[in-house]
Write a protein that holds these residues in place. Structure first.
Motif, short mmCIF file in Angstrom:
data_model
loop_
_atom_site.label_atom_id
_atom_site.label_comp_id
_atom_site.label_asym_id
_atom_site.label_seq_id
_atom_site.Cartn_x
_atom_site.Cartn_y
_atom_site.Cartn_z
N LYS A 462 70.25 99.65 45.53
CA LYS A 462 69.55 98.37 45.45
C LYS A 462 68.83 98.06 46.75
CE LYS A 462 68.54 94.29 43.53
NZ LYS A 462 67.50 94.18 42.50
N SER A 463 69.52 98.25 47.85
CA SER A 463 68.89 97.88 49.13
C SER A 463 67.78 98.85 49.49
CB SER A 463 69.95 97.80 50.24
OG SER A 463 70.57 99.05 50.41
N ALA A 464 67.91 100.11 49.06
CA ALA A 464 66.88 101.09 49.39
C ALA A 464 65.62 100.88 48.57
CB ALA A 464 67.43 102.50 49.14
N PHE A 465 65.79 100.67 47.29
CA PHE A 465 64.62 100.60 46.43
C PHE A 465 64.06 99.18 46.31
CE2 PHE A 465 64.30 104.86 45.32
CZ PHE A 465 65.55 105.38 45.03
N ASP A 466 64.88 98.20 46.56
CA ASP A 466 64.42 96.82 46.40
C ASP A 466 64.81 96.01 47.63
OD1 ASP A 466 65.15 94.07 44.09
OD2 ASP A 466 63.35 94.51 45.26
N PRO A 467 64.27 96.36 48.80
CA PRO A 467 64.68 95.69 50.03
C PRO A 467 64.31 94.21 50.06
CG PRO A 467 62.80 97.13 50.43
CD PRO A 467 63.27 97.41 49.03
N ASN A 468 63.25 93.85 49.34
CA ASN A 468 62.85 92.44 49.32
C ASN A 468 63.51 91.64 48.21
OD1 ASN A 468 61.22 92.83 51.52
ND2 ASN A 468 59.33 93.03 50.35
N SER A 469 64.41 92.30 47.48
CA SER A 469 65.18 91.62 46.42
C SER A 469 64.28 90.89 45.43
CB SER A 469 66.16 90.61 47.04
OG SER A 469 67.06 91.27 47.88
N ILE A 470 63.41 91.68 44.79
CA ILE A 470 62.54 91.05 43.80
C ILE A 470 62.80 91.54 42.37
CG2 ILE A 470 60.69 90.71 45.48
CD1 ILE A 470 59.33 93.01 43.43
N MET A 471 63.55 92.59 42.22
CA MET A 471 63.66 93.19 40.89
C MET A 471 64.85 92.62 40.13
SD MET A 471 61.03 95.07 40.58
CE MET A 471 61.39 95.87 39.02
N ASN A 472 64.51 91.78 39.17
CA ASN A 472 65.46 91.24 38.21
C ASN A 472 66.77 90.80 38.88
OD1 ASN A 472 66.24 90.36 35.71
ND2 ASN A 472 66.47 92.39 34.80
N MET A 473 66.63 89.92 39.84
CA MET A 473 67.79 89.52 40.63
C MET A 473 68.86 88.88 39.78
SD MET A 473 67.20 90.71 43.52
CE MET A 473 68.53 89.94 44.47
N GLY A 474 70.10 89.17 40.14
CA GLY A 474 71.22 88.67 39.36
C GLY A 474 71.67 89.63 38.29
N THR A 475 70.93 90.74 38.13
CA THR A 475 71.30 91.74 37.13
C THR A 475 72.06 92.88 37.80
OG1 THR A 475 69.33 91.23 35.84
CG2 THR A 475 70.36 93.36 35.42
N ILE A 476 73.12 93.28 37.21
CA ILE A 476 74.04 94.30 37.70
C ILE A 476 74.79 93.82 38.94
CG2 ILE A 476 74.38 96.68 38.46
CD1 ILE A 476 71.99 97.52 36.86
N ILE A 477 74.04 93.44 39.96
CA ILE A 477 74.67 92.94 41.20
C ILE A 477 74.49 91.43 41.23
CG2 ILE A 477 74.51 92.97 43.72
CD1 ILE A 477 73.62 95.89 43.46
N PRO A 478 75.59 90.69 41.45
CA PRO A 478 75.46 89.22 41.38
C PRO A 478 74.57 88.70 42.48
CG PRO A 478 77.71 89.88 41.98
CD PRO A 478 76.97 91.13 41.69
N LEU A 479 74.02 87.52 42.28
CA LEU A 479 73.04 86.95 43.18
C LEU A 479 73.58 86.71 44.58
CD1 LEU A 479 71.00 84.31 41.18
CD2 LEU A 479 70.11 86.24 42.49
N ASP A 480 74.82 86.30 44.67
CA ASP A 480 75.32 85.91 45.98
C ASP A 480 75.75 87.09 46.82
OD1 ASP A 480 77.43 86.60 44.44
OD2 ASP A 480 78.66 84.88 44.92
N LYS A 481 75.56 88.31 46.32
CA LYS A 481 75.93 89.50 47.10
C LYS A 481 74.65 90.19 47.55
CE LYS A 481 80.45 90.13 44.96
NZ LYS A 481 81.22 89.59 46.06
#
Lengths: 481, 273
Positions: A462-481
């Motif tokens: 997640k951090s490698a491919f989506d460093p700006n946290s824009i891809m379907n946030m809250g999916t698979i990995i919870p928002l607060d993490k």
């Protein structure tokens, strides 16, 4: 500084054209949810942040341009095709999200019957693809219940599985190559080869990513020769699930691969089979393929089942006709909406998997706990529908009357409370909380427990491919993490 | 007030494939492999009855709900469901005869049941089944009993021990009438009448109560004047043309150019009436 809603809409119109940017309020409301929240949505309740727009993309370049724009401006993107997701994966968790709808990218690009593969855009309908293949004597082998509605991009993104998986595999076994767009706007193509050992299999970063890493724009899947004339339907009634699991295990461990191997408990079975299996569990097999293989599979299954005295064979036509009408289509969904609103009786499901040794224990403890802890249940049952060498899944099915609560309270009072029991008991037993529907947004609280030490890998992806946290946030990995 | 709902279960014919429509020498089509389902108008009748029972305490009219079907063991599941929904009495008149097209026979059984077994104040029936579609049974029962009959009923309210307020659909709207019992009410297209679903707890507690089973041999069936001589499958088909195109815009353009443009232009040339 983050863009205002109007600025987002204006920019999107400049990218894809005004005709392809939808800001109608009702569309935005319906695009903020998926089937997970259907009870409240059917009552006109929409609690999630409205997206800024739904963008209908028509090409991979469109997708790249939109996602690049979102990435540069740190705007949440929700990838979508068929809109048939069931676990909240399509919910817009953040303000002013952009729902990127690929259903217009619906071309079947090519069917290659020599190399046995078909290439389609993400919005291609699975039903249309399979119908076209069947006309020529082939099939994708993929038949989830949402087949009349589902589109290929979403099917791959959710790591879906179909009714014939025991023979053909899940989507992960069917995908040959892919094209996807990553948050920086880069377009990646994974070529179509039968197998390679050139590092890790990177297809599996994309398959099942639920839109949390990238946007799938094109898929190549295997195709199979199709011999429906050889299909043999076998059905049996029996007294208990433990015996049924033993039979399933024996079939799988001995190497037989019926396309369908299902075990219904009496309660779940009563919904479909009460006319011939009142109070009984039901075992169903379908053997298919070239005639020698189909016949040998059917014969072997009959021999295995014959060793269990409690199994009573049923007329095959009972099974065949039931199977013909299992899938959802738009008419079913429309009828479901009316019925739910009138009866306030809702059906939901939670699917898990476990090895042979633990699966019956998981079944027993979940049934006992849900029955005793959850009010207003009208049906609680389960079936196994996808078996493997080393275990099987369980699909818990539960209906409940929504009593004395507002539509927006239904999930927490019933569905999520039931899901909590099933997920926690499954993880405690060593199973997986999520067999084929995807994590979505409502099993994320258990994702670390699901992965344990391997959660490290998921987080790094997640951090490698989506460093700006824009891809379907809250999916698979919870928002607060 | 004793209310009897007479219902039937029917096979879901939508689940039949084309090659299942085989008419045998007994003029039967094999639907034994289809799960029976409640006839939709009867389902409305059952739910309306339950709603009356819900209201009975507030209007101080005690209601006894009874349900009856003339069927084989295929109706067992629905009978258990009705028990779970706390119908006071659930009755199956065991029958293996072909009563699909014999409304008079059914009416005579129902009449004798009411007169000789369990007196009732109100009979509710769905207006017709998806099999027979004759819409006669309720009229014949009312005639045999000498009771008032109202058809196309869409709503019922309790008034007192002897009266109901009945809403029915008529040609130019709805009619609301105060009706004295006994009466036969035929339920038509009543909205919001999916039958409620019993909870697991109610199924455990009430679902296993016995179903009263009688036999048609204990009833005198009326002589039918009509004899079934032939069945023919009616194919509901409509001619259609598939318009293909790469986008909705392209398909709409084709539809307009090939099919609509001419009629639009013709309409523009014709004087308005």
């Amino acid at each position: 500084m983050s863009l205002k809603r109007e600025q987002i809409v204006e920019a999107l119109k400049n990218i894809v054209g005004e005709d392809y940017v939808v800001t109608d309020e009702q569309v935005l409301k319906e695009s903020s949810v998926d089937r997970f929240r259907r009870f409240e949505a059917y009552h006109g309740v929409y609690r999630l942040p409205l997206p800024a727009a739904v963008v209908h993309v028509n090409s991979t370049e469109d997708v790249a341009a939109v996602i690049k724009f979102a990435n540069e401006n740190k705007i949440n993107v929700v990838p979508r095709t068929g809109h048939s997701a069931t676990e909240g994966g399509l919910e817009t968790a953040l303000e002013n999200s952009i729902v990127v709808d690929g259903s217009g990218m619906n071309q079947i690009i090519g069917i290659d019957t020599y190399n046995m593969q078909a290439t389609v855009q993400c919005g291609a309908s699975l039903q249309e693809l399979d119908d076209r293949l069947r006309e020529q004597g082939y099939t994708t082998g993929h038949s989830p219940q949402s087949k009349p509605l589902a589109q290929m991009g979403g099917l791959v993104a959710t790591r879906s599985i179909g009714q014939f998986s025991t023979l053909y595999g899940g989507i992960e076994d069917m995908v040959v190559g892919l094209e996807a767009v990553f948050p920086d706007g880069g377009i990646t193509r994974i070529k179509n080869v039968p197998r390679r050992a050139a590092g890790p299999d990177i297809r599996h970063i994309i398959i099942g990513n639920e839109g949390a890493l990238c946007y799938i724009t094109e898929v190549t899947v295997k195709i199979f020769k199709y011999f429906p004339e050889n299909n043999t339907f076998l059905g049996y009634t029996l007294d208990n699930m433990k015996t049924g699991f033993e039979i399933l295990r024996e079939v799988m461990v001995n190497g037989y691969r019926p396309s369908v191997a299902r075990l219904y408990d009496a309660e779940d079975g009563s919904y479909y089979f009460s006319h011939f299996a009142e109070g009984k569990c039901v075992l169903i097999f379908v053997a298919e393929g070239v005639k020698p293989i189909a016949d040998a599979t059917a014969t072997a299954i009959e021999e295995i089942v014959a060793r269990y005295d409690e199994c009573v064979k049923v007329e095959p036509k009972l099974i065949e006709r039931w199977f013909d009408h299992l899938n959802w289509d738009p008419a079913n969904l429309a009828a479901e909406k009316v019925e739910i609103i009138e009866t306030k009786n809702v059906c939901n499901t939670t699917e898990i998997s476990g090895n042979w040794r633990i699966i019956n224990d998981i079944y027993d403890v979940c049934m006992q706990r849900v029955r005793s802890e959850i009010p207003d249940l009208t049906l609680l049952g389960a079936h196994s529908s996808h078996s493997y060498l080393n275990g099987t899944n369980l699909y818990f099915v539960y209906f409940y009357n929504v009593v004395d609560c507002r539509p927006e309270e239904e999930l927490s009072k019933y569905h999520l409370a039931i899901k909590k029991i099933i997920v926690e008991e499954t993880i405690n037993a060593g199973g997986s909380m999520c067999h084929h529907h995807g994590v979505g947004k409502h099993r994320t609280q258990w994702i670390e427990a699901e992965y344990d030490s391997s959660y490290y890998i998921l987080k790094k992806l997640k951090s490698a491919f989506d460093p700006n946290s824009i891809m379907n946030m809250g999916t698979i990995i919870p928002l607060d993490k | 007030m004793n209310i009897l709902v007479c219902f039937t279960t029917v096979p879901d014919l939508e689940l039949l494939n084309d090659d299942d429509w085989v008419i045998d020498k007994n003029l039967q089509i094999d639907t034994s492999f289809l799960k029976p389902t409640l006839n939709s108008y009867d389902e409305s009748a059952l739910e309306i009855a339950l709603t009356l029972s819900d209201a009975s305490e507030s209007v101080k009219v005690p209601v006894e709900l009874n349900a009856l079907t003339i069927a084989g063991t295929g109706a067992t599941t629905i009978l258990k469901t009705l028990n779970s929904l706390r119908f006071n009495r659930v009755v199956r008149i065991d029958s293996h005869a072909d009563l699909r097209f014999r409304p008079a026979a059914i009416a005579s059984i129902l009449t004798q049941y009411v007169l000789e077994h369990a007196p009732q104040d109100v009979l509710l029936l769905g207006k017709q089944t998806s099999i027979g579609e004759n819409a006669k049974t309720h009229l014949l029962v009312a005639e045999m009993l000498g009771w008032l009959c109202i058809t196309q009923v869409v709503g019922i309210e309790l008034v007192d021990m002897k009266h109901l307020m009945v809403t029915s659909q008529v040609d130019d709207g709805q009619l609301r009438q105060r009706i004295q019992t006994p009466c036969v009410l035929s339920i038509g297209d009543s909205p919001n009448t999916f039958m409620r679903v019993p909870t697991l707890k109610d199924r455990m507690r009430y679902g296993k109560r016995p179903v009263e089973i009688l036999s048609t041999s204990g009833f005198q069936l009326s002589d039918e004047t009509e004899e079934l001589i032939e069945l023919e499958v009616i194919r509901h088909e409509r001619a259609g043309i598939l318009i293909e195109g790469r986008s909705p815009e392209e398909k709409a353009r084709k539809l307009y150019e090939a099919y609509l443009k001419r009629s639009v232009l013709l309409k523009e040339r014709l004087p308005e009436h």
